[in-house]
Write a protein that holds these residues in place. Sequence first.
Motif, mmCIF file in Angstrom:
data_model
loop_
_atom_site.group_PDB
_atom_site.id
_atom_site.type_symbol
_atom_site.label_atom_id
_atom_site.label_comp_id
_atom_site.label_asym_id
_atom_site.label_seq_id
_atom_site.Cartn_x
_atom_site.Cartn_y
_atom_site.Cartn_z
ATOM 1 N N ARG A 23 9.068 -0.857 1.949
ATOM 2 C CA ARG A 23 8.774 -1.724 0.820
ATOM 3 C C ARG A 23 9.000 -0.958 -0.477
ATOM 4 N N GLY A 24 9.227 -1.713 -1.537
ATOM 5 C CA GLY A 24 9.223 -1.114 -2.868
ATOM 6 C C GLY A 24 10.409 -0.199 -3.124
ATOM 7 N N VAL A 25 10.149 0.923 -3.782
ATOM 8 C CA VAL A 25 11.233 1.805 -4.247
ATOM 9 C C VAL A 25 11.889 2.581 -3.092
ATOM 10 N N ASN A 26 11.243 2.613 -1.936
ATOM 11 C CA ASN A 26 11.855 3.221 -0.742
ATOM 12 C C ASN A 26 12.073 4.720 -0.937
ATOM 13 N N GLY A 70 0.802 -1.216 0.000
ATOM 14 C CA GLY A 70 0.000 0.000 0.000
ATOM 15 C C GLY A 70 0.833 1.262 0.000
ATOM 16 N N PHE A 71 0.126 2.378 -0.159
ATOM 17 C CA PHE A 71 0.770 3.679 -0.334
ATOM 18 C C PHE A 71 1.643 4.067 0.851
ATOM 19 N N ARG A 72 1.088 3.976 2.075
ATOM 20 C CA ARG A 72 1.828 4.465 3.239
ATOM 21 C C ARG A 72 3.193 3.821 3.383
ATOM 22 N N ASN A 73 3.243 2.512 3.290
ATOM 23 C CA ASN A 73 4.511 1.837 3.543
ATOM 24 C C ASN A 73 5.500 2.036 2.409
ATOM 25 N N HIS A 74 5.019 2.148 1.175
ATOM 26 C CA HIS A 74 5.925 2.418 0.064
ATOM 27 C C HIS A 74 6.477 3.845 0.149
ATOM 28 N N LEU A 75 5.666 4.782 0.642
ATOM 29 C CA LEU A 75 6.178 6.138 0.863
ATOM 30 C C LEU A 75 7.135 6.166 2.048
ATOM 31 N N GLU A 76 6.771 5.496 3.129
ATOM 32 C CA GLU A 76 7.657 5.464 4.285
ATOM 33 C C GLU A 76 8.978 4.794 3.929
ATOM 34 N N GLY A 77 8.917 3.750 3.119
ATOM 35 C CA GLY A 77 10.150 3.223 2.545
ATOM 36 C C GLY A 77 10.576 1.850 2.988
#
Length: 273
Positions: free
Chosen positions: A184-187, A175-182
């Motif tokens: 998960r994903g592109v960090n 989800g958005f929050r964790n991918h923005l927080e970093g």
Amino acid sequence: MTVRKNQANLTADEKRRFVAAVVELKRTGRYDEFVTTHNAFIVSDTDNGERTGHRSPSFLPWHRRFLLGFERALQEVDASVALPYWDWTADRTARASLWAPDFLGGTGRSLDGRVMDGPFAASTGNWPINVRIDGRTYLRRALGGGRQLPTRAEVDSVLAMETYDMAPWNSGSDGFRNHLEGWRGVNLHNRVHVWVGGQMATGVSPNDPVFWLHHAFVDKLWADWQRRHPGSAYLPAAGTPDVVDLDDTMKPWNDVRPADLLDHTPHYTFDAA
């Protein structure tokens, strides 16, 4: 109405006033109270226990409230001051204007990371590091360190996510929050802390005034996401152990809920949508 500007567009007088207000908060001891609060929540926020400021859905409203408190403190010193934001997708190098001697100063020296120029260098006498994780009492940075800041394409890929957050509501969430927080994903957010280095890569990250510009941009990205996805709500809504639901109050203030902070516009606007 407070208008938060891109730091690249600040006038010389706006930079001077911001720096002077920050230094005054440091002189009175109020600045270090913010550092202490942030570090306490870095330490206490865990994936498998109570989590409020980090690794959790309330990462974004918690930091919005944290920044509002700091901005109001600055405005008690100088009513004209607003938090600027650092768009690290555009100002991506150690040569960007925010690292100039007239604003935040530059990177640390190779020997020990000590920042040698600008108003927050130890030599000015204005910026002792009092809330710390080791014995070093000077501001440290290691800009870059072989890493790259997030790109606009990476930001857009995260802004495209439609769901705010999801179980298990921690650093393993999609989800958005964790991918923005970093986690998960592109960090995005976490990577910027590490790129700056020094205290910014620790729980006492607000010791570096760039913390506030970084998080003002993260806050703007949340507002951008909300505008792109008006039908996507803050989650979780209710009954979730160990995390802050929509109508739960947030520590340490205990007087504000995520629901109270979903709309930033009663408090401030940004210079660009």
